[in-house]
Design an enzyme around this catalytic site. Sequence first.
Site, PDB file in Angstrom:
ATOM      1  N   LYS A 108       0.859  -1.193   0.000  1.00 11.05           N
ATOM      2  CA  LYS A 108       0.000   0.000   0.000  1.00 11.05           C
ATOM      3  C   LYS A 108       0.885   1.229   0.000  1.00 11.05           C
ATOM      4  CE  LYS A 108      -4.444   1.071   0.206  1.00 11.05           C
ATOM      5  NZ  LYS A 108      -5.623   0.339  -0.278  1.00 11.05           N
ATOM      6  N   GLY A 220     -20.194   7.345   3.077  1.00  8.69           N
ATOM      7  CA  GLY A 220     -19.095   7.624   2.145  1.00  8.69           C
ATOM      8  C   GLY A 220     -19.646   7.524   0.741  1.00  8.69           C
ATOM      9  N   ASN A 223     -15.932   6.482  -4.842  1.00  9.35           N
ATOM     10  CA  ASN A 223     -15.947   5.376  -5.807  1.00  9.35           C
ATOM     11  C   ASN A 223     -16.737   4.181  -5.266  1.00  9.35           C
ATOM     12  OD1 ASN A 223     -14.676   2.636  -6.593  1.00  9.35           O
ATOM     13  ND2 ASN A 223     -14.106   3.944  -8.298  1.00  9.35           N
ATOM     14  N   ALA A 224     -16.364   3.725  -4.074  1.00 10.52           N
ATOM     15  CA  ALA A 224     -17.018   2.530  -3.524  1.00 10.52           C
ATOM     16  C   ALA A 224     -18.493   2.823  -3.204  1.00 10.52           C
ATOM     17  CB  ALA A 224     -16.265   2.072  -2.266  1.00 10.52           C
ATOM     18  N   GLY A 225     -18.757   3.921  -2.524  1.00  8.75           N
ATOM     19  CA  GLY A 225     -20.112   4.241  -2.061  1.00  8.75           C
ATOM     20  C   GLY A 225     -21.094   4.512  -3.202  1.00  8.75           C
TER      21      GLY A 225
HETATM   22  P1  NAD Z   1     -13.149   8.047  -2.470  1.00  8.61           P
HETATM   23  O1  NAD Z   1     -12.092   9.036  -2.223  1.00  8.61           O
HETATM   24  O2  NAD Z   1     -13.644   7.854  -3.861  1.00  8.61           O
HETATM   25  O3  NAD Z   1     -14.410   8.356  -1.525  1.00  8.61           O
HETATM   26  C1  NAD Z   1     -14.326   8.513  -0.138  1.00  8.61           C
HETATM   27  C2  NAD Z   1     -15.674   9.031   0.336  1.00  8.61           C
HETATM   28  O4  NAD Z   1     -15.715   9.009   1.764  1.00  8.61           O
HETATM   29  C3  NAD Z   1     -15.959  10.482  -0.079  1.00  8.61           C
HETATM   30  O5  NAD Z   1     -17.310  10.589  -0.464  1.00  8.61           O
HETATM   31  C4  NAD Z   1     -15.733  11.264   1.220  1.00  8.61           C
HETATM   32  O6  NAD Z   1     -16.504  12.435   1.276  1.00  8.61           O
HETATM   33  C5  NAD Z   1     -16.213  10.253   2.227  1.00  8.61           C
HETATM   34  N1  NAD Z   1     -15.709  10.498   3.568  1.00  8.61           N
HETATM   35  C6  NAD Z   1     -14.457  10.849   3.968  1.00  8.61           C
HETATM   36  N2  NAD Z   1     -14.430  10.996   5.300  1.00  8.61           N
HETATM   37  C7  NAD Z   1     -15.672  10.707   5.751  1.00  8.61           C
HETATM   38  C8  NAD Z   1     -16.275  10.667   7.027  1.00  8.61           C
HETATM   39  N3  NAD Z   1     -15.575  10.947   8.121  1.00  8.61           N
HETATM   40  N4  NAD Z   1     -17.581  10.323   7.111  1.00  8.61           N
HETATM   41  C9  NAD Z   1     -18.312  10.044   5.994  1.00  8.61           C
HETATM   42  N5  NAD Z   1     -17.791  10.059   4.770  1.00  8.61           N
HETATM   43  C10 NAD Z   1     -16.490  10.388   4.649  1.00  8.61           C
HETATM   44  O7  NAD Z   1     -12.595   6.670  -1.854  1.00  8.61           O
HETATM   45  P2  NAD Z   1     -13.000   5.180  -2.236  1.00  8.61           P
HETATM   46  O8  NAD Z   1     -12.048   4.690  -3.248  1.00  8.61           O
HETATM   47  O9  NAD Z   1     -14.463   5.094  -2.444  1.00  8.61           O
HETATM   48  O10 NAD Z   1     -12.619   4.433  -0.874  1.00  8.61           O
HETATM   49  C11 NAD Z   1     -13.510   4.371   0.244  1.00  8.61           C
HETATM   50  C12 NAD Z   1     -13.126   3.193   1.113  1.00  8.61           C
HETATM   51  O11 NAD Z   1     -13.156   2.021   0.313  1.00  8.61           O
HETATM   52  C13 NAD Z   1     -11.717   3.273   1.697  1.00  8.61           C
HETATM   53  O12 NAD Z   1     -11.702   2.647   2.972  1.00  8.61           O
HETATM   54  C14 NAD Z   1     -10.898   2.464   0.719  1.00  8.61           C
HETATM   55  O13 NAD Z   1      -9.709   1.973   1.280  1.00  8.61           O
HETATM   56  C15 NAD Z   1     -11.900   1.385   0.399  1.00  8.61           C
HETATM   57  N6  NAD Z   1     -11.610   0.673  -0.846  1.00  8.61           N
HETATM   58  C16 NAD Z   1     -11.637   1.301  -2.049  1.00  8.61           C
HETATM   59  C17 NAD Z   1     -11.342   0.576  -3.185  1.00  8.61           C
HETATM   60  C18 NAD Z   1     -11.405   1.177  -4.569  1.00  8.61           C
HETATM   61  O14 NAD Z   1     -11.194   0.440  -5.534  1.00  8.61           O
HETATM   62  N7  NAD Z   1     -11.719   2.432  -4.720  1.00  8.61           N
HETATM   63  C19 NAD Z   1     -11.006  -0.779  -3.092  1.00  8.61           C
HETATM   64  C20 NAD Z   1     -11.012  -1.395  -1.849  1.00  8.61           C
HETATM   65  C21 NAD Z   1     -11.315  -0.649  -0.722  1.00  8.61           C
END
Ligand code: NAD
Length: 417
Positions: A108, A220, A223-225
Amino acid sequence: MASKEELNPFKIAQKQLDKAAEIMKLDPGIHAVLREPMRELHVSIPVKMDDGTVKVFKGFRVQYNDARGPCKGGIRFHPEETIDTVRALAAWMTWKTAVVNIPLGGGKGGVVCNPKEMSAGELERLSRGYIDQVGRILGPEKDIPAPDVYTNPQIMAWMADEFAKLKGYYVPGVITGKPVEIGGSEGRGDATARGAYYTIREAAKKLNLDLKNATFAVQGFGNAGQFIAKILGEAGAKLIAVSDSKGGVINRDGLDPERLIDYKLKNGTVVDFPGTSAITNKELLELDVDILCPSALENQLTKENAPHVKAKIIAELANGPTTPEADEIFFERGIFVIPDFLCNAGGVTVSYFEVVQNIYNFYWDLPTVHEMLDKKMTKAFWDVDKAAEEYKVDPRTAAYIVAVNRVAEAIRLRGIA
Ligand code: NAD
């Protein structure tokens, strides 16, 4: 309140491993190897800012374990990034690649920065600077980064281009989550959420929950949400509430994921989405919904709020959203947790497909990617379920047992000398 030490993600990752190691009677030598990262690089990245000043950013790359193949894991840009968060995420990547049984290890990266306050030019220079420093330990046969929180396909493209300058030729397999035009895979964009959906579908089968009549909430909205809101919505489930770092919104009659995504793109937040009431992140986690999808950051579900959570399934799209104390409360209360490194393994699985396509220089269509992803995720879900039944443990410990067994066997076969 939980102490800072209790919430240290790496301590949590070690504690989770220790618990599984004891139950599975892991060889103490292999346990000791798996408790620590294999290698880590700390760098300082000078960036010329738009106003002409120079700012130096701290960056990290942790290669946790490569017994089963090259290290693999995303790069996070975050103002509160710490080396212990990166270590924990690298450890979880090791278990993630093992639980879905792809021939990769775990790694990572992270940079302490606030991308929301940086221009596109500054972000490009930072991304290139990161590769200038870390590129020497990267490569398709060594360590392959990808996007994570606040990094995206454009940033991957800049990083791939910088790596090409270091090598003298383009090496698409050095990084995944690239735009399709430069060697990205079809289906990588929503892979994390789609993979999570496959595990939720299987969990619903196990619990006799009809997804068409189910309700869900998403914490959140990145991307994931966003993609889990869309994909679960397409499966017939009703989205009740969502939140991001600025706050949340709720409508018990249901929210339209597509319209919410458009709104978030235009306004940078879901707050004040028309036809909704405001809700805090804390309230969202305790809502009466069937499925809760933590999709933001670590340590959201703790011993304080775990007794009040009402969901039947917690699908951990985020990494590390649940503390060990909360885990025990959920197990006692019969709440089914799909643990992070199983639930969100779809991203790394399609990343693996991306590297395979890059190396073959032969690209698959979207239905092929979806079919192969479904196969991997469904098999992983039931492998973990079988271990949970066999050892009579919670799904996270079961996922550890499956994953750690595979990594331990690789170490045993390769030998420690
Ligand atoms: P992202 O940057 O696209 O989105 C993050 C989201 O979380 C944003 O909407 C942000 O506003 C929100 N956020 C941040 N702090 C917050 C809080 N305190 N309360 C509520 N919302 C909050 O990131 P992502 O890629 O969607 O990743 C989100 C999670 O998923 C992380 O834990 C990441 O490690 C995990 N993840 C992502 C992937 C991927 O492929 N993108 C893969 C595996 C795991």
